[in-house]
Design a protein around this motif. Structure first.
Motif, PDB file in Angstrom:
ATOM      1  N   HIS A  53      14.533  -5.861  -7.632  1.00 48.52           N
ATOM      2  CA  HIS A  53      14.418  -7.023  -6.767  1.00 48.52           C
ATOM      3  C   HIS A  53      14.882  -6.690  -5.353  1.00 48.52           C
ATOM      4  O   HIS A  53      15.405  -5.615  -5.103  1.00 48.52           O
ATOM      5  N   PHE A  54      14.686  -7.654  -4.466  1.00 53.73           N
ATOM      6  CA  PHE A  54      15.254  -7.591  -3.123  1.00 53.73           C
ATOM      7  C   PHE A  54      15.588  -9.008  -2.697  1.00 53.73           C
ATOM      8  O   PHE A  54      15.186  -9.981  -3.340  1.00 53.73           O
ATOM      9  N   HIS A  55      16.341  -9.118  -1.618  1.00 54.41           N
ATOM     10  CA  HIS A  55      16.729 -10.409  -1.062  1.00 54.41           C
ATOM     11  C   HIS A  55      16.258 -10.458   0.387  1.00 54.41           C
ATOM     12  O   HIS A  55      16.323  -9.453   1.094  1.00 54.41           O
ATOM     13  N   GLU A  56      15.792 -11.612   0.816  1.00 56.29           N
ATOM     14  CA  GLU A  56      15.360 -11.778   2.208  1.00 56.29           C
ATOM     15  C   GLU A  56      16.547 -11.736   3.165  1.00 56.29           C
ATOM     16  O   GLU A  56      16.465 -11.124   4.211  1.00 56.29           O
ATOM     17  N   ARG A  57      17.642 -12.404   2.796  1.00 54.71           N
ATOM     18  CA  ARG A  57      18.791 -12.492   3.698  1.00 54.71           C
ATOM     19  C   ARG A  57      20.099 -12.032   3.072  1.00 54.71           C
ATOM     20  O   ARG A  57      20.998 -11.623   3.789  1.00 54.71           O
ATOM     21  N   ALA A  72      18.987   2.584  -8.121  1.00 53.81           N
ATOM     22  CA  ALA A  72      17.636   3.015  -7.764  1.00 53.81           C
ATOM     23  C   ALA A  72      17.160   2.173  -6.585  1.00 53.81           C
ATOM     24  O   ALA A  72      17.383   0.963  -6.551  1.00 53.81           O
ATOM     25  N   GLU A  73      16.523   2.840  -5.647  1.00 55.10           N
ATOM     26  CA  GLU A  73      16.030   2.155  -4.455  1.00 55.10           C
ATOM     27  C   GLU A  73      14.624   2.643  -4.148  1.00 55.10           C
ATOM     28  O   GLU A  73      14.316   3.814  -4.343  1.00 55.10           O
ATOM     29  N   LEU A  74      13.793   1.753  -3.666  1.00 55.02           N
ATOM     30  CA  LEU A  74      12.461   2.112  -3.208  1.00 55.02           C
ATOM     31  C   LEU A  74      12.539   2.305  -1.698  1.00 55.02           C
ATOM     32  O   LEU A  74      12.861   1.372  -0.959  1.00 55.02           O
ATOM     33  N   THR A  75      12.299   3.530  -1.239  1.00 53.41           N
ATOM     34  CA  THR A  75      12.415   3.839   0.186  1.00 53.41           C
ATOM     35  C   THR A  75      11.250   3.226   0.962  1.00 53.41           C
ATOM     36  O   THR A  75      10.259   2.770   0.371  1.00 53.41           O
ATOM     37  N   ASP A  76      11.356   3.274   2.285  1.00 55.46           N
ATOM     38  CA  ASP A  76      10.270   2.779   3.140  1.00 55.46           C
ATOM     39  C   ASP A  76       8.978   3.550   2.887  1.00 55.46           C
ATOM     40  O   ASP A  76       7.885   3.029   3.103  1.00 55.46           O
ATOM     41  N   GLU A  77       9.108   4.802   2.405  1.00 53.48           N
ATOM     42  CA  GLU A  77       7.940   5.638   2.097  1.00 53.48           C
ATOM     43  C   GLU A  77       7.442   5.395   0.669  1.00 53.48           C
ATOM     44  O   GLU A  77       6.618   6.141   0.153  1.00 53.48           O
ATOM     45  N   GLN A  78       7.995   4.380   0.002  1.00 55.49           N
ATOM     46  CA  GLN A  78       7.613   4.004  -1.368  1.00 55.49           C
ATOM     47  C   GLN A  78       7.976   5.080  -2.384  1.00 55.49           C
ATOM     48  O   GLN A  78       7.282   5.257  -3.389  1.00 55.49           O
ATOM     49  N   GLU A  79       9.061   5.810  -2.130  1.00 53.12           N
ATOM     50  CA  GLU A  79       9.553   6.827  -3.050  1.00 53.12           C
ATOM     51  C   GLU A  79      10.820   6.336  -3.740  1.00 53.12           C
ATOM     52  O   GLU A  79      11.593   5.568  -3.170  1.00 53.12           O
ATOM     53  N   LEU A  80      11.032   6.821  -4.949  1.00 53.08           N
ATOM     54  CA  LEU A  80      12.218   6.471  -5.734  1.00 53.08           C
ATOM     55  C   LEU A  80      13.404   7.300  -5.265  1.00 53.08           C
ATOM     56  O   LEU A  80      13.330   8.524  -5.209  1.00 53.08           O
ATOM     57  N   PRO A  95      19.743  -6.608   3.258  1.00 52.02           N
ATOM     58  CA  PRO A  95      18.570  -7.434   2.926  1.00 52.02           C
ATOM     59  C   PRO A  95      17.281  -6.613   2.939  1.00 52.02           C
ATOM     60  O   PRO A  95      17.189  -5.583   3.614  1.00 52.02           O
ATOM     61  N   LYS A  96      16.318  -7.098   2.184  1.00 45.85           N
ATOM     62  CA  LYS A  96      14.944  -6.552   2.138  1.00 45.85           C
ATOM     63  C   LYS A  96      14.867  -5.145   1.570  1.00 45.85           C
ATOM     64  O   LYS A  96      13.863  -4.469   1.749  1.00 45.85           O
ATOM     65  N   ARG A  97      15.869  -4.699   0.858  1.00 47.04           N
ATOM     66  CA  ARG A  97      15.892  -3.348   0.269  1.00 47.04           C
ATOM     67  C   ARG A  97      15.626  -3.472  -1.237  1.00 47.04           C
ATOM     68  O   ARG A  97      16.481  -3.930  -1.986  1.00 47.04           O
ATOM     69  N   PRO A  98      14.438  -3.068  -1.736  1.00 43.31           N
ATOM     70  CA  PRO A  98      14.156  -3.127  -3.172  1.00 43.31           C
ATOM     71  C   PRO A  98      15.103  -2.190  -3.930  1.00 43.31           C
ATOM     72  O   PRO A  98      15.237  -1.015  -3.590  1.00 43.31           O
ATOM     73  N   PHE A 125      13.677 -11.832  -5.075  1.00 44.95           N
ATOM     74  CA  PHE A 125      12.242 -11.591  -5.150  1.00 44.95           C
ATOM     75  C   PHE A 125      11.992 -10.315  -5.953  1.00 44.95           C
ATOM     76  O   PHE A 125      12.623  -9.286  -5.694  1.00 44.95           O
ATOM     77  N   ALA A 126      11.091 -10.383  -6.923  1.00 40.81           N
ATOM     78  CA  ALA A 126      10.786  -9.236  -7.780  1.00 40.81           C
ATOM     79  C   ALA A 126      10.227  -8.079  -6.955  1.00 40.81           C
ATOM     80  O   ALA A 126       9.490  -8.286  -5.989  1.00 40.81           O
ATOM     81  N   ALA A 127      10.608  -6.866  -7.345  1.00 40.29           N
ATOM     82  CA  ALA A 127      10.095  -5.641  -6.726  1.00 40.29           C
ATOM     83  C   ALA A 127       9.383  -4.852  -7.823  1.00 40.29           C
ATOM     84  O   ALA A 127       9.905  -3.882  -8.367  1.00 40.29           O
TER      85      ALA A 127
END
Length: 156
Positions: A53-57, A72-80, A95-98, A125-127
């Protein structure tokens, strides 16, 4: 010092909300009317991933009380990106970090959520793209990846 009852706390905007999650974790929450919260999470008998998930604020701070967790995080490049946290370590999630958490058996975390907006309720919000990369990753595979990452870091 004077005790505050659960009823009095609720009148002040603080609720105690506790759940056993679908993955078997037990979560014990204090939730403020502003959306902030404190959560103690006790792992399931078998290790389990949470839901990506991620949070807007909202921002979150994860603290490992007992055992270890994998972040685990999804990077801006969509990598694990994976990170191991052990007892006494903490991590800030903006915020906004899946992101997602794997908790093996016999682990306990504390999570502080803050900085939300009561107008965004719930700010969760689901990621699903990250779920596709994590939910099928077994504890054994996860530990192998984390160990390989640690060894690679030691060589550098």
């Amino acid at each position: 010092m004077k005790s505050v009852s659960s009823e009095q706390a609720e009148l002040l905007g603080i609720k105690a909300v506790h759940h056993e999650m679908d993955n078997g974790e037990k979560r014990f929450r204090l939730v403020g009317s502003d959306g902030s919260s404190y959560i103690r999470t006790e792992s399931a008998a078998d290790g389990a991933w949470q839901n990506s998930h991620f949070h807007e604020r909202m921002q979150e701070i994860y603290i490992v009380e007992k055992g270890w967790i994998a972040y685990a995080e999804l990077t801006d490049e969509q990598e694990l990106m994976l990170r191991l946290l052990t007892k006494g370590e903490s991590l800030h999630v903006p915020p906004k970090r899946p992101h997602n958490i794997y908790m093996p058996p016999d682990s306990v975390t504390h999570v502080v959520k803050f900085g939300g907006d009561p107008q965004i309720d719930p700010d969760w919000f689901a990621a699903t793209a990250l779920d596709r990369l994590t939910l099928n990753l077994s504890e054994r595979e996860l530990r192998e990846r984390l160990e390989a990452k640690r060894e690679e870091g030691a060589r550098q």
